[in-house]
Write a protein that holds these residues in place. Structure first.
Motif, mmCIF file in Angstrom:
data_model
loop_
_atom_site.group_PDB
_atom_site.id
_atom_site.type_symbol
_atom_site.label_atom_id
_atom_site.label_comp_id
_atom_site.label_asym_id
_atom_site.label_seq_id
_atom_site.Cartn_x
_atom_site.Cartn_y
_atom_site.Cartn_z
ATOM 1 N N GLY A 1 -6.027 4.285 9.353
ATOM 2 C CA GLY A 1 -6.271 2.943 8.842
ATOM 3 C C GLY A 1 -5.230 2.551 7.819
ATOM 4 O O GLY A 1 -4.206 3.229 7.640
ATOM 5 N N LEU A 2 -5.495 1.449 7.130
ATOM 6 C CA LEU A 2 -4.564 0.999 6.089
ATOM 7 C C LEU A 2 -4.434 2.028 4.977
ATOM 8 O O LEU A 2 -3.354 2.236 4.414
ATOM 9 N N TYR A 3 -5.549 2.679 4.656
ATOM 10 C CA TYR A 3 -5.523 3.705 3.596
ATOM 11 C C TYR A 3 -4.580 4.855 3.957
ATOM 12 O O TYR A 3 -4.063 5.550 3.078
ATOM 13 N N ILE B 1 0.843 -1.202 0.000
ATOM 14 C CA ILE B 1 0.000 0.000 0.000
ATOM 15 C C ILE B 1 0.874 1.246 0.000
ATOM 16 O O ILE B 1 0.632 2.193 -0.754
ATOM 17 N N ALA B 2 1.914 1.228 0.837
ATOM 18 C CA ALA B 2 2.763 2.404 1.013
ATOM 19 C C ALA B 2 3.670 2.657 -0.184
ATOM 20 O O ALA B 2 3.708 3.772 -0.735
ATOM 21 N N PHE B 3 4.417 1.634 -0.623
ATOM 22 C CA PHE B 3 5.441 1.834 -1.645
ATOM 23 C C PHE B 3 4.902 1.725 -3.069
ATOM 24 O O PHE B 3 5.481 2.293 -3.992
ATOM 25 N N ASN B 4 3.815 0.978 -3.262
ATOM 26 C CA ASN B 4 3.229 0.851 -4.604
ATOM 27 C C ASN B 4 1.942 1.662 -4.750
ATOM 28 O O ASN B 4 1.277 1.594 -5.781
ATOM 29 N N THR B 5 1.604 2.404 -3.687
ATOM 30 C CA THR B 5 0.399 3.258 -3.653
ATOM 31 C C THR B 5 -0.854 2.496 -4.108
ATOM 32 O O THR B 5 -1.695 3.037 -4.834
#
Length: 451
Positions: free
Chosen positions: A390-392, A292-296
């Motif tokens: 959250g994860l988002y 989620i973080a590095f590949n958006t």
């Protein structure tokens, strides 16, 4: 429904073109021998007796030989298939209005060369030709000596079934359950409002839908009300496209201003603490977060990934995204170094499962997303983070970091052009709106402007 009903229902568009004729009596509706306007005052037996009889539209036309008005054949138009007063009368009123228009135009039942259906077809043929449009296609329905014929205007139950069956074929497995749930809640409200599912679908009016949307708004939020409006409009659009109703009136209902709810971005200090904690306590969730973080990616997109979607040689990733069937993204080196464990695994395995990186998991993608959301809830509780995190939040945070780092070297337009390739936004406007929503773009210190 009879072909008479189909044709008379369509003549309203031509009403301003019709000259007046006086060779007929005004069409009237026979409602079983009772005054329809006194219906609520009738006893149950009187209402039942009236509904047990055939209802129809009747009129007289001047005989060209005798010059006298002569009663013509009754027009039922399939109305008697409905067993309630509201639906039956609604259909007959439409028949009556359409008949008045074609009589005004000069239709004569004594013209042996053309029937009422053929007359209306000719008028629409001429109308479409004069406007250089495609010829109107009218479905042919077999007549059977004044017997009730094929149903075209559906009752509420069948119309909703048509809409749901159609949407089940075009919506994905994540969207359809939400759509179906909203439609079923509307159906429940109709039943609680004393609607009968065997009534004609056209008895549901714009006023009824607005009343229901107001109920949704009072019990939830403007956003949920707007989403409900969207789904109901989608259902009624299916009905319009299938010629069940003439117009999807829900499109004309206004959209309320709704303040979007979004996850907050993390502070730099929070990020390091969370990543260190995840690396130690939950390596699977840690890698999930890094996608989620590095590949958006969005959490649901990470849940869709299979081993075969990752090309570790060319450093590419293939994912079904929100705005296109398949989106291709690069795998940055910061993430690639953690994917060596994937070598030798079967390509049809899911990338993330509860207990393994690469495995089988027999549940839908929504349930997989909910699993990781609940799992991250324990991490939030550990750090005392509120519901706005959250994860988002990882996606928002790292896009903000990349924007701010690019802004140190490039112009605003160059920054957004480069960032758009990373985030996958379809348009520059969409990216700009997203950046505003997450407050990624902040001004430099403006203290000197306050002196």
């Amino acid at each position: 429904m009879s072909s008479i009903f189909l044709h008379l229902q369509k003549v309203h568009d031509l009403v301003h073109d019709f000259p007046m004729k006086l060779n007929y009596s005004k069409p009237k509706i026979y409602t079983g021998g009772v005054d329809i306007h006194q219906w609520s005052k009738l006893s149950k037996k009187e209402q039942k007796d009236a509904l047990s009889k055939y209802w129809y539209v009747y009129y007289s036309y001047r005989n060209p030989k005798s010059g006298k008005l002569v009663r013509q054949s009754n027009i039922k138009g399939g109305a008697n298939q409905y067993k309630d007063k509201q639906s039956r009368y609604h259909v007959l009123k439409m028949l009556k209005k359409g008949l008045e228009i074609v009589l005004q135009d000069g239709f004569s039942p004594y013209n042996i060369n053309v029937s009422l259906e053929e007359y209306i077809q000719q008028k629409f043929q001429n109308k479409s030709n004069s406007k250089n449009k495609s010829t109107t296609r009218l479905e042919s329905i077999q007549d059977s000596n004044e017997t009730e014929e094929n149903t075209v205007v559906l009752n509420i139950e069948d119309a909703f079934k048509l809409g749901l069956d159609t949407k089940n074929k075009v919506l994905n497995e994540n969207s359809y359950p939400k759509f179906k749930s909203r439609i079923n809640r509307f159906k429940k409200w109709l039943l609680e409002s004393n609607f009968e599912m065997q009534k004609c679908i056209t008895t549901i009016t714009k006023k009824h839908v607005i009343e229901y949307l107001n109920t949704v708004l009072q019990n939830s939020s403007p956003r949920n009300r707007n989403n409900t409006r969207t789904d109901l409009s989608s259902l009624f659009q299916v009905l319009e496209d299938n010629d069940v109703i003439q117009e999807n009136f829900i499109k004309k209902i206004n959209v309320l201003k709704a303040i979007p709810e979004r996850n907050k971005t993390y502070k730099t200090s929070q990020l390091k603490e969370i990543h260190d904690y995840l690396d130690k306590e939950d390596p699977i969730l840690s890698l999930f977060v890094k996608f989620i973080a590095f590949n958006t990616l969005r959490p649901i997109e990470v849940c869709r990934l299979k081993i075969g979607d990752l090309d570790l040689v060319d450093k590419k990733l293939y994912v079904r995204a929100k705005n296109k069937p398949v989106k291709v993204k690069i795998i940055p080196d910061i993430l690639l170094s953690e994917l060596e464990i994937l070598h030798g695994k079967k390509t049809d395995l899911l990338l993330f499962t509860p207990n393994n990186i690469g495995g089988e998991w027999d549940t839908n993608e929504s349930n997989r997303r909910d699993y990781f959301t609940k799992k991250f809830k324990k991490v939030k509780d550990h750090f005392g983070l509120g519901k706005n995190y959250g994860l988002y939040s990882f996606r928002h945070t790292y896009i903000t970091i990349m924007y701010q780092n690019l802004a140190k070297t490039f112009t605003p337009h160059e920054v957004k052009s480069k960032l758009m390739l990373i985030t996958g936004h379809a348009t520059m406007n969409a990216l700009e709106q997203y950046l505003r929503d997450i407050d990624a773009v902040l001004p430099d210190d403006y203290s000197k402007l306050l002196k």
